[in-house]
Design an enzyme around this catalytic site. Structure first.
Site, PDB file in Angstrom:
ATOM      1  N   GLY A  49       0.808  -1.217   0.000  1.00 40.78           N
ATOM      2  CA  GLY A  49       0.000   0.000   0.000  1.00 40.78           C
ATOM      3  C   GLY A  49       0.841   1.266   0.000  1.00 40.78           C
ATOM      4  O   GLY A  49       0.484   2.255  -0.650  1.00 40.78           O
ATOM      5  N   THR A  50       1.955   1.251   0.700  1.00 38.14           N
ATOM      6  CA  THR A  50       2.790   2.457   0.770  1.00 38.14           C
ATOM      7  C   THR A  50       3.296   2.832  -0.618  1.00 38.14           C
ATOM      8  O   THR A  50       3.246   3.999  -1.020  1.00 38.14           O
ATOM      9  CB  THR A  50       3.976   2.215   1.732  1.00 38.14           C
ATOM     10  OG1 THR A  50       3.449   1.895   3.019  1.00 38.14           O
ATOM     11  CG2 THR A  50       4.871   3.435   1.835  1.00 38.14           C
ATOM     12  N   GLN A 164      -7.868  -0.195   3.991  1.00 40.04           N
ATOM     13  CA  GLN A 164      -8.622  -0.786   5.106  1.00 40.04           C
ATOM     14  C   GLN A 164      -9.982  -1.343   4.685  1.00 40.04           C
ATOM     15  O   GLN A 164     -10.668  -1.965   5.493  1.00 40.04           O
ATOM     16  CB  GLN A 164      -8.834   0.280   6.198  1.00 40.04           C
ATOM     17  CG  GLN A 164      -7.556   0.703   6.898  1.00 40.04           C
ATOM     18  CD  GLN A 164      -7.047  -0.371   7.851  1.00 40.04           C
ATOM     19  OE1 GLN A 164      -7.805  -1.208   8.339  1.00 40.04           O
ATOM     20  NE2 GLN A 164      -5.757  -0.351   8.120  1.00 40.04           N
ATOM     21  N   HIS A 186      -1.956  -7.493   2.849  1.00 36.64           N
ATOM     22  CA  HIS A 186      -1.973  -7.957   4.239  1.00 36.64           C
ATOM     23  C   HIS A 186      -3.168  -7.437   5.033  1.00 36.64           C
ATOM     24  O   HIS A 186      -3.399  -7.876   6.151  1.00 36.64           O
ATOM     25  CB  HIS A 186      -0.635  -7.686   4.943  1.00 36.64           C
ATOM     26  CG  HIS A 186      -0.315  -6.262   5.276  1.00 36.64           C
ATOM     27  ND1 HIS A 186      -0.427  -5.773   6.548  1.00 36.64           N
ATOM     28  CD2 HIS A 186       0.137  -5.248   4.517  1.00 36.64           C
ATOM     29  CE1 HIS A 186      -0.038  -4.487   6.553  1.00 36.64           C
ATOM     30  NE2 HIS A 186       0.306  -4.160   5.337  1.00 36.64           N
ATOM     31  N   THR A 222      10.639  -6.804 -11.165  1.00 43.59           N
ATOM     32  CA  THR A 222      10.156  -8.176 -11.336  1.00 43.59           C
ATOM     33  C   THR A 222       9.032  -8.464 -10.353  1.00 43.59           C
ATOM     34  O   THR A 222       9.153  -8.138  -9.166  1.00 43.59           O
ATOM     35  CB  THR A 222      11.330  -9.163 -11.121  1.00 43.59           C
ATOM     36  OG1 THR A 222      12.332  -8.861 -12.083  1.00 43.59           O
ATOM     37  CG2 THR A 222      10.878 -10.603 -11.273  1.00 43.59           C
ATOM     38  N   CYS A 310       6.040   7.538  17.406  1.00 42.27           N
ATOM     39  CA  CYS A 310       7.073   7.778  18.397  1.00 42.27           C
ATOM     40  C   CYS A 310       8.111   8.715  17.781  1.00 42.27           C
ATOM     41  O   CYS A 310       8.610   8.466  16.697  1.00 42.27           O
ATOM     42  CB  CYS A 310       7.716   6.447  18.760  1.00 42.27           C
ATOM     43  SG  CYS A 310       8.310   6.453  20.434  1.00 42.27           S
TER      44      CYS A 310
HETATM   45  N1  PLP Z   1      -2.846   3.027   4.057  1.00 45.09           N
HETATM   46  C1  PLP Z   1      -3.530   2.598   5.117  1.00 45.09           C
HETATM   47  C2  PLP Z   1      -4.869   3.195   5.417  1.00 45.09           C
HETATM   48  C3  PLP Z   1      -3.003   1.585   5.945  1.00 45.09           C
HETATM   49  O1  PLP Z   1      -3.685   1.170   7.009  1.00 45.09           O
HETATM   50  C4  PLP Z   1      -1.730   1.042   5.619  1.00 45.09           C
HETATM   51  C5  PLP Z   1      -1.114   0.006   6.446  1.00 45.09           C
HETATM   52  O2  PLP Z   1      -1.445  -0.202   7.565  1.00 45.09           O
HETATM   53  C6  PLP Z   1      -1.064   1.526   4.484  1.00 45.09           C
HETATM   54  C7  PLP Z   1      -1.653   2.515   3.724  1.00 45.09           C
HETATM   55  C8  PLP Z   1       0.286   1.000   4.076  1.00 45.09           C
HETATM   56  O3  PLP Z   1       0.145  -0.227   3.435  1.00 45.09           O
HETATM   57  P1  PLP Z   1       1.389  -1.275   3.392  1.00 45.09           P
HETATM   58  O4  PLP Z   1       1.572  -1.733   4.812  1.00 45.09           O
HETATM   59  O5  PLP Z   1       0.913  -2.369   2.488  1.00 45.09           O
HETATM   60  O6  PLP Z   1       2.560  -0.548   2.859  1.00 45.09           O
END
Ligand code: PLP
Length: 378
Positions: A49-50, A164, A186, A222, A310
């Site tokens: 997701g990031t 989410q 995940h 890849t 943190c």
């Molecule tokens: N966006 C949201 C709302 C998330 O909750 C998360 C991960 O917890 C992410 C993005 C990041 O996704 P990833 O952990 O697959 O990089």
């Protein structure tokens, strides 16, 4: 996945093993597309997701500015995940963009009116809008179709971080009216380190990672065949079972909320109970530091999360709670209990059995003063 991990084959190779891997990837792409109401050609696999959020925010912003140099403003809600906040802050600090944060209601929701206010009288300078579908801390759900109806009036690209959502909500990319949407394996029961950016064919992005161009012209590298198959399988199975899972987990969550209120009467339930992911229960425990409570519960076998980040070893208040109007001290005393598809009544009862003593001990430890450096998006 374990079978695939043991078999060779780069899905971009032309030999038999490569073609076999390619077939697995393309079947997975079809499954992911089907589960999300998208077309297979719109699914771009990423390493989570990031990465998908970074491609969306930076890639669309750069592309829009290239097409029209006036488009240098980004809009996002003040409660986004750091995988949205931080790329935006980088674009602002290092690349000449500006940002308008869209305000949320006290329950963490973005309304069409708030979006209109943030767009202002002349939104012709806006490059991209990014508003999450469901919040990762308090679980608040946004009505994305109502928000894209606003940006559609001005032809502005809209991205949603839906990481989410698919485990708990029906997600239909085509019906949402978004240009791009982030998902992560995940969060639907799949493996870590794989996800997708669903991106409409009419939306173009400037790539972040250059190389072999494996995923259209959007993303190079890849592909992880085993991870992608795990992702697609989890999404496929999870989508089929979702009605039953949602009903069961909602009942467990409501029981958890009622029992926490009974054993800790001063606990504050954050967010709205209606417009919320069914697996999320989020509380402020007055007089406690969330991090202390987390560690005390962890020692008793209960694993939960704090929203706070943190900074230099000092817990900071949750930016989500601050944006919802909470004061800094309360925003450091929060805890999120997330249920999963495998959670049971015994799990809820185990938490309730150990919570009163943990809260008592966390209260005795107290809350250190919030450092003056605590910033909203630090
Ligand atoms: N966006 C949201 C709302 C998330 O909750 C998360 C991960 O917890 C992410 C993005 C990041 O996704 P990833 O952990 O697959 O990089």
């Amino acid at each position: 996945m374990t079978e695939l991990l043991a078999s060779p084959g780069n899905p971009s190779s032309l030999h038999s093993s490569g073609r076999r891997a390619r077939r697995q990837v393309e079947e997975s792409r079809e499954k992911v597309a089907r589960a999300l109401g998208a077309r297979p050609a719109e699914v771009v696999f990423t390493a989570g997701g990031t990465e998908a959020n970074n491609i969306a925010v930076k890639g669309i912003a750069w592309d829009q500015r290239d097409k029209d140099p006036k488009r240098t403003r980004i809009l996002a809600s003040s409660v986004e995940h750091h995988a949205i906040l931080d790329p935006i802050e980088w674009l602002v600090s290092s690349d000449g963009f500006t940002v308008t944060w869209v305000e949320v209601t006290p329950t963490g929701e973005v309304t069409p009116d708030a979006l209109r206010t943030a767009l202002g009288d002349d939104p012709s300078d806006v490059a991209v809008v990014s508003i999450m579908m469901a919040n990762n801390e308090v679980g608040t759900i946004n009505d994305i179709a109502a928000l894209t109806a606003v940006t559609a009036e001005y032809g502005i690209c809209f991205h949603t971080d839906a990481v989410q959502a698919p485990a708990w909500l029906e997600v239909n990319f085509a019906a949402l009216g978004v240009c791009a949407m982030t998902v992560s394996a995940h969060k639907v029961g799949g493996p870590h380190g794989v996800g997708a950016l669903v991106i409409s064919r009419s939306c173009t992005v400037t790539p972040l990672i250059h190389g072999g161009g494996q995923e259209r012209d959007v993303r190079s590298g890849t592909l992880d065949t085993a991870g992608i198959v795990g992702f697609a399988t989890a999404l496929d199975v999870g989508t089929a079972r979702r009605p039953e899972t949602v009903a069961r987990v909602a009942a467990l969550r409501d029981d958890l909320v009622a029992k926490v209120a009974a054993v800790i009467p001063d606990a504050v339930f954050n967010g709205s109970i209606e417009s919320r992911l069914v697996n999320n229960a989020h509380f402020t425990f007055p007089g406690c530091l969330g991090d202390s409570l987390l560690m005390l519960l962890d020692a008793q076998g209960v694993e939960c999360s704090v929203g706070s980040a943190c900074n230099a070893g000092v817990p900071q208040p949750s930016h989500v709670l601050l944006a919802m109007g909470s004061d800094a001290e309360s925003a450091r005393g929060t805890l999120r209990f997330s249920l999963g598809h495998s959670s049971t009544q015994a799990d809820v009862d185990a938490l309730i059995a150990v919570l009163p003593e943990a809260v008592e001990r966390a209260k005795r430890a107290g809350v250190p003063r919030t450092p003056a450096t605590a910033g909203m998006h630090s």
